[in-house]
Enzyme design. Structure first.
Site, PDB file in Angstrom:
ATOM      1  N   PRO A   1       0.825  -1.217   0.000  1.00 30.46           N
ATOM      2  CA  PRO A   1       0.000   0.000   0.000  1.00 30.46           C
ATOM      3  C   PRO A   1       0.859   1.267   0.000  1.00 30.46           C
ATOM      4  CG  PRO A   1      -0.172  -1.183   2.104  1.00 30.46           C
ATOM      5  CD  PRO A   1       0.600  -2.055   1.172  1.00 30.46           C
TER       6      PRO A   1
ATOM      7  N   GLU B   1       3.661  -6.543   8.336  1.00 29.12           N
ATOM      8  CA  GLU B   1       3.923  -5.114   8.112  1.00 29.12           C
ATOM      9  C   GLU B   1       4.824  -4.894   6.896  1.00 29.12           C
ATOM     10  OE1 GLU B   1       2.249  -2.652   9.867  1.00 29.12           O
ATOM     11  OE2 GLU B   1       1.229  -4.505  10.432  1.00 29.12           O
TER      12      GLU B   1
ATOM     13  N   ARG C   1      -4.621  -9.692 -19.950  1.00 24.44           N
ATOM     14  CA  ARG C   1      -5.659  -9.433 -20.955  1.00 24.44           C
ATOM     15  C   ARG C   1      -5.162  -8.524 -22.073  1.00 24.44           C
ATOM     16  NH1 ARG C   1      -8.137  -4.574 -20.527  1.00 24.44           N
ATOM     17  NH2 ARG C   1     -10.088  -5.150 -21.522  1.00 24.44           N
TER      18      ARG C   1
ATOM     19  N   ASP D   1     -11.168   0.343 -24.148  1.00 22.17           N
ATOM     20  CA  ASP D   1     -11.423   0.296 -22.719  1.00 22.17           C
ATOM     21  C   ASP D   1     -11.589   1.667 -22.105  1.00 22.17           C
ATOM     22  OD1 ASP D   1     -11.195  -2.377 -22.347  1.00 22.17           O
ATOM     23  OD2 ASP D   1      -9.050  -2.318 -21.908  1.00 22.17           O
TER      24      ASP D   1
HETATM   25 CL1  6GU Z   1      -0.340  -3.806  -3.506  1.00 19.75          CL
HETATM   26  N1  6GU Z   1      -0.800  -4.532  -1.012  1.00 19.75           N
HETATM   27  C1  6GU Z   1      -1.458  -4.431   0.152  1.00 19.75           C
HETATM   28  N2  6GU Z   1      -1.137  -5.252   1.153  1.00 19.75           N
HETATM   29  N3  6GU Z   1      -2.421  -3.559   0.374  1.00 19.75           N
HETATM   30  C2  6GU Z   1      -2.742  -2.758  -0.647  1.00 19.75           C
HETATM   31  C3  6GU Z   1      -2.101  -2.809  -1.883  1.00 19.75           C
HETATM   32  C4  6GU Z   1      -1.124  -3.716  -2.028  1.00 19.75           C
HETATM   33  N4  6GU Z   1      -2.628  -1.869  -2.679  1.00 19.75           N
HETATM   34  C5  6GU Z   1      -3.564  -1.270  -1.957  1.00 19.75           C
HETATM   35  N5  6GU Z   1      -3.628  -1.795  -0.734  1.00 19.75           N
END
Ligand code: 6GU
Length: 242
Positions: free
Chosen positions: A88, A115, A157, A172
């Protein structure tokens, strides 16, 4: 051309859906080669520990660098690749990222849990190959596995021969920077709601104009940030009149 995709995870079974449907057919057709590897195969202790407590304190656990190093050395021994680490805290994964990666010969995904992975893993591989830390959106998942499924589907895809109809990928949402407008099929009238007249008119110019207007309208309502990001010449005079 064949693309090789490897995924290293502590939950290999979680990636099983990648062998279903469109992706499964791409694998069977030989367009994609998929390897899913259990990170614990590279542990040496009886507990097969992959994590440890964080230096500096704080909640949660951090994935240990030694086991990741052994796993990635083994998987990368097959040849050069781009390493992707879902987190994230990464740069945003977008359609442009998917398009760029669809041109790669080999992608290796390293799924973190807890983590995250000791930062030295990324730093060490980044010194000798392309490494991307990427996020699929502004929310937090438990681990990278579902994010990998999202990214692999978006990339595969786009590979030539995977979609039945190659124009559909070019038309798209996002390929012109706008969201796609609504779509309709038979019957003409359903629960008192009618298919817009223009779509049945046979007037191709009018249909194209109508679709463009609905795309602009929907993008303005749902994703004004996309309109703001369009290049200066993306809107013609008729678009501006709308
Ligand atoms: Cl790529 N990994 C995790 N654990 N949480 C996320 C993410 C990735 N993208 C958004 N939230």
């Amino acid at each position: 051309r064949r693309v090789r995709i490897d995924v290293v995870t502590i939950f290999p079974g979680y990636l099983a859906p990648l062998r279903e449907a469109l992706l499964g057919r791409a694998i069977e057709a030989g367009l994609v080669e998929l390897g899913v590897h259990d990170l614990r195969d590279w542990t040496h202790d009886v507990h097969q520990a992959v994590d440890d407590s964080p230096y500096g304190g704080g909640p949660g656990m951090v994935m240990r660098p030694q086991v990741w190093g052994e796993a990635l050395d083994a998987v990368l021994a097959a040849g050069p690749a781009r390493l992707v680490v879902p987190t994230p805290a990464g740069r945003p994964f977008t359609q442009a990222t998917a398009q760029a990666w669809a041109g790669e010969e080999r992608l290796v995904f390293a799924c973190g849990r807890y983590e995250g992975i000791d930062q030295r893993v990324v730093d060490s591989y980044a010194a000798r190959m392309p490494v991307d830390e990427v996020s699929i959106g502004d929310y937090v998942l438990v681990g990278g596995e579902v994010a990998v499924m999202v990214m692999v589907e978006a990339v595969v895809r786009l590979l030539p021969g995977v979609l039945g109809n190659p124009v559909s990928a070019q038309e798209d949402s996002f390929s012109d920077g706008l969201l796609e407008g609504p779509a309709y099929t038979r019957p003409v009238s359903w629960r008192g709601l009618d298919v817009p007249e223009v779509l049945r008119s046979g007037n191709h110019a009018a249909i194209a104009r109508w679709r463009r207007d609905r795309a602009l309208e929907r993008t303005a309502a749902r994703r004004p940030d996309l309109l703001d990001a369009l290049p200066e010449d993306a809107l013609d005079r008729a678009d501006r009149a709308f």
